[in-house]
Motif scaffolding. Structure first.
Motif, PDB file in Angstrom:
ATOM      1  N   ALA A 164       0.831  -1.208   0.000  1.00 26.32           N
ATOM      2  CA  ALA A 164       0.000   0.000   0.000  1.00 26.32           C
ATOM      3  C   ALA A 164       0.866   1.258   0.000  1.00 26.32           C
ATOM      4  N   LEU A 165       1.941   1.261   0.799  1.00 29.57           N
ATOM      5  CA  LEU A 165       2.842   2.421   0.843  1.00 29.57           C
ATOM      6  C   LEU A 165       3.508   2.653  -0.511  1.00 29.57           C
ATOM      7  N   LEU A 166       3.898   1.571  -1.165  1.00 29.53           N
ATOM      8  CA  LEU A 166       4.501   1.685  -2.492  1.00 29.53           C
ATOM      9  C   LEU A 166       3.494   2.269  -3.483  1.00 29.53           C
ATOM     10  N   GLY A 167       2.245   1.813  -3.373  1.00 25.30           N
ATOM     11  CA  GLY A 167       1.187   2.321  -4.250  1.00 25.30           C
ATOM     12  C   GLY A 167       0.943   3.804  -4.041  1.00 25.30           C
ATOM     13  N   ILE A 168       0.927   4.234  -2.795  1.00 25.51           N
ATOM     14  CA  ILE A 168       0.709   5.653  -2.489  1.00 25.51           C
ATOM     15  C   ILE A 168       1.869   6.499  -3.016  1.00 25.51           C
ATOM     16  N   GLY A 169       3.104   5.988  -2.854  1.00 27.99           N
ATOM     17  CA  GLY A 169       4.267   6.706  -3.366  1.00 27.99           C
ATOM     18  C   GLY A 169       4.214   6.875  -4.878  1.00 27.99           C
ATOM     19  N   LEU A 170       3.824   5.820  -5.584  1.00 29.02           N
ATOM     20  CA  LEU A 170       3.679   5.901  -7.035  1.00 29.02           C
ATOM     21  C   LEU A 170       2.577   6.889  -7.421  1.00 29.02           C
ATOM     22  N   GLY A 171       1.525   6.931  -6.613  1.00 27.91           N
ATOM     23  CA  GLY A 171       0.436   7.861  -6.883  1.00 27.91           C
ATOM     24  C   GLY A 171       0.899   9.302  -6.833  1.00 27.91           C
ATOM     25  N   PHE A 172       1.729   9.610  -5.840  1.00 30.30           N
ATOM     26  CA  PHE A 172       2.271  10.974  -5.731  1.00 30.30           C
ATOM     27  C   PHE A 172       3.102  11.321  -6.962  1.00 30.30           C
ATOM     28  N   VAL A 173       3.952  10.380  -7.382  1.00 26.42           N
ATOM     29  CA  VAL A 173       4.800  10.614  -8.558  1.00 26.42           C
ATOM     30  C   VAL A 173       3.943  10.795  -9.811  1.00 26.42           C
ATOM     31  N   GLY A 174       2.924   9.966  -9.969  1.00 26.75           N
ATOM     32  CA  GLY A 174       2.058  10.055 -11.140  1.00 26.75           C
ATOM     33  C   GLY A 174       1.357  11.391 -11.251  1.00 26.75           C
ATOM     34  N   MET A 233      -1.753  15.627  -4.738  1.00 20.62           N
ATOM     35  CA  MET A 233      -0.412  15.377  -4.189  1.00 20.62           C
ATOM     36  C   MET A 233      -0.404  15.505  -2.673  1.00 20.62           C
ATOM     37  N   ALA A 234      -1.149  16.475  -2.148  1.00 18.85           N
ATOM     38  CA  ALA A 234      -1.224  16.654  -0.698  1.00 18.85           C
ATOM     39  C   ALA A 234      -1.877  15.451  -0.033  1.00 18.85           C
ATOM     40  N   VAL A 235      -2.934  14.918  -0.668  1.00 19.22           N
ATOM     41  CA  VAL A 235      -3.633  13.756  -0.123  1.00 19.22           C
ATOM     42  C   VAL A 235      -2.710  12.539  -0.090  1.00 19.22           C
ATOM     43  N   PHE A 236      -1.964  12.324  -1.164  1.00 20.36           N
ATOM     44  CA  PHE A 236      -1.046  11.188  -1.209  1.00 20.36           C
ATOM     45  C   PHE A 236       0.055  11.325  -0.161  1.00 20.36           C
ATOM     46  N   ALA A 237       0.600  12.533  -0.027  1.00 20.17           N
ATOM     47  CA  ALA A 237       1.667  12.750   0.955  1.00 20.17           C
ATOM     48  C   ALA A 237       1.158  12.486   2.372  1.00 20.17           C
ATOM     49  N   LEU A 238      -0.036  13.005   2.680  1.00 18.69           N
ATOM     50  CA  LEU A 238      -0.619  12.809   4.004  1.00 18.69           C
ATOM     51  C   LEU A 238      -0.925  11.337   4.252  1.00 18.69           C
ATOM     52  N   ALA A 239      -1.483  10.666   3.235  1.00 21.00           N
ATOM     53  CA  ALA A 239      -1.830   9.246   3.379  1.00 21.00           C
ATOM     54  C   ALA A 239      -0.583   8.404   3.642  1.00 21.00           C
ATOM     55  N   PHE A 240       0.517   8.733   2.965  1.00 15.86           N
ATOM     56  CA  PHE A 240       1.757   7.979   3.166  1.00 15.86           C
ATOM     57  C   PHE A 240       2.253   8.109   4.593  1.00 15.86           C
ATOM     58  N   ILE A 241       2.217   9.349   5.113  1.00 17.71           N
ATOM     59  CA  ILE A 241       2.692   9.604   6.476  1.00 17.71           C
ATOM     60  C   ILE A 241       1.820   8.880   7.502  1.00 17.71           C
ATOM     61  N   VAL A 242       0.500   8.984   7.328  1.00 19.54           N
ATOM     62  CA  VAL A 242      -0.435   8.361   8.275  1.00 19.54           C
ATOM     63  C   VAL A 242      -0.301   6.849   8.256  1.00 19.54           C
ATOM     64  N   LEU A 243      -0.303   6.257   7.040  1.00 19.72           N
ATOM     65  CA  LEU A 243      -0.255   4.804   6.924  1.00 19.72           C
ATOM     66  C   LEU A 243       1.053   4.233   7.463  1.00 19.72           C
ATOM     67  N   ALA A 244       2.134   5.027   7.345  1.00 18.67           N
ATOM     68  CA  ALA A 244       3.437   4.563   7.832  1.00 18.67           C
ATOM     69  C   ALA A 244       3.425   4.314   9.339  1.00 18.67           C
ATOM     70  N   PHE A 245       2.548   5.022  10.062  1.00 14.22           N
ATOM     71  CA  PHE A 245       2.498   4.890  11.520  1.00 14.22           C
ATOM     72  C   PHE A 245       1.352   4.011  12.017  1.00 14.22           C
ATOM     73  N   ILE A 246       0.519   3.535  11.098  1.00 18.95           N
ATOM     74  CA  ILE A 246      -0.608   2.678  11.498  1.00 18.95           C
ATOM     75  C   ILE A 246      -0.179   1.210  11.464  1.00 18.95           C
TER      76      ILE A 246
END
Length: 444
Positions: A86-96, A195-208
């Protein structure tokens, strides 16, 4: 705190996280159609006799990514686990989304903005493929499979539909009246938000903390003795997914182009066509939200097969009626205006209303097909999920075929023969194809 309570809290956190990812999938995927309206009005594309087909290329690129990422995504799910995938997917989403944003700086790159945008759309498609690979089996397993697993997937679908509802509305209102001068810079605000949503989602998911569902241990010598392709109901179900996603995307995608077309071939809207089209298409996704809420509330009592039979028949009737009604027959339709922050009435062709109502029917199809096709697969479920993601490419192929027909002499309404034929296949799958005739294959 007892172990049972800790496990329950962990499951709730995992479920909520998967619901959020469901919403992100819809947000990224549904950016393609309204952005395609801007792409269509590029002077070079606008002069082409296949302008609608070219405008659908962004959508095609998003779904084409599934063809390349489907199998790898399934393998990543097995090797990396749910959270890392999921984290990899979110990171790719930000890049896309970042690449799509960069497409507005044509002079800096030396390439046309359309090509850069299509590259960004493809990367975004890789992202949503990975996220889809995570959320579907995760929710199914958290629900214990069966009707409960289907119910959780439908609940996730409600968040998916909510994001899908507001995306075309927001982009349509932002673009307003599309002209030859419109370009990708007109949608920068949407891309900033993405981009803001993806960045926030990555940070949140990393700690869940998300613990992967326990899988049954299997003998390594027998794991590859068979595959999901050995199950007839899965093979036909994979084809149903290909067809379904094409239907789900093709109905509102072509409708958006139809209502944006201010020529004699289009729906006949003259003022603020892009805004009205965005609002109307947004209602389609809103009805998908309503359908998934209703579907999730009754999924524990009504089987996936029964639900599929009913909605496919109703959708076929709606499309046939819409294809037969001339665009000159109009009616008032309630839509939500973000500008006025109120429900307003817009005059649109009756056929558009009937197409929008199809959202109620398509709303429950994904989870029902997934549930029926993976039933009884056991240890092959993860691999099946990857194959399903590959088949989502239908969401790019069938709409492209549909818009190709719309560009020709048959026109927009006649092009809906494509989703009509697709619905006929889904009805076949619900009636006959979903039966598991390979129960003798060991899956433990």
């Amino acid at each position: 705190m007892s172990n049972n309570q800790t496990k329950t809290n962990g499951s709730i956190i995992a479920i909520v996280t998967m619901m959020f990812l469901y919403a992100m999938i819809a947000f990224v995927t549904n950016l393609a159609a309204p952005i395609g309206v801007v792409m269509k009005n590029d002077p070079e594309i606008l002069q082409s006799e296949f302008s609608n087909t070219l405008a659908m290329m962004g959508n095609m690129m998003v779904f084409l990514a599934y063809l390349f990422m489907g199998i790898p995504a399934g393998k990543m799910l097995v090797s990396l686990g749910y959270k890392k995938t999921a984290l990899l997917g979110i990171g790719l989403g930000f890049v896309g989304v970042l690449v799509q944003f960069i497409s507005g700086f044509e002079t800096l790159l030396g390439y046309t903005d359309n090509i850069v945008y299509l590259i960004g759309a493809f990367i975004s498609g890789m992202s949503v493929c990975l996220l889809n690979t995570v959320v579907n089996p995760m929710l199914n397993l958290l629900g214990g499979g069966g009707n409960r697993g289907n119910q959780l997937n439908m609940m996730g679908g409600t968040f998916n539909s909510l994001a899908a509802t507001f995306t075309p509305m927001f982009v349509g209102a932002l673009i307003g009246q599309v002209t030859a001068e419109s370009d990708f810079s007109d949608i920068n605000l949407v891309l900033y938000i993405a981009m803001a949503v993806f960045a926030l989602a990555f940070i949140v998911l990393a700690f869940i903390p998300i613990k992967d569902p326990e899988q049954a241990k299997t003998d390594a010598s027998t794991v590859f003795e068979h595959s999901p392709w050995n199950f007839r109901h899965f093979v036909l179900g994979a084809m149903a997914i290909f067809v379904y996603v094409g239907i789900e995307v093709g109905i509102p995608g072509t409708l958006n182009l139809y209502m944006n077309d201010t020529t004699a071939k289009g729906a006949g809207l003259l003022d603020n066509a892009a805004t009205i089209a965005g609002l109307v298409v947004g209602v389609y996704w809103l009805l998908m939200l309503v359908g998934r809420i209703v579907g999730s509330s009754i999924a524990g009592k009504v089987s996936s097969r029964t639900m599929m039979i009913c909605v496919s028949v109703v959708a076929m009737c709606l499309i046939i009626a819409a294809m037969m009604i001339d665009k000159s027959v109009t009616t008032s339709m309630p839509v939500f205006s973000s500008e006025k922050m109120a429900i307003v009435m817009e005059t649109v062709p009756v056929s558009a209303v009937l197409f929008v109502l199809c959202g109620l029917c398509t709303s429950v199809m994904w989870s029902c097909i997934f549930n029926l096709a993976t039933e009884g697969l056991g240890k092959y479920t993860a691999a099946a999920s990857g194959i399903f993601m590959m088949m989502v490419v239908g969401g790019g192929v069938l709409p492209l075929v549909q818009t190709y027909i719309a560009d020709g002499s048959p026109g927009y309404l006649a092009s809906y023969c494509v989703p009509l034929l697709g619905l006929a296949y889904i009805l076949f799958y619900a009636l006959i194809g979903c039966k598991n005739v390979n129960k003798d294959i060991p899956v433990d």
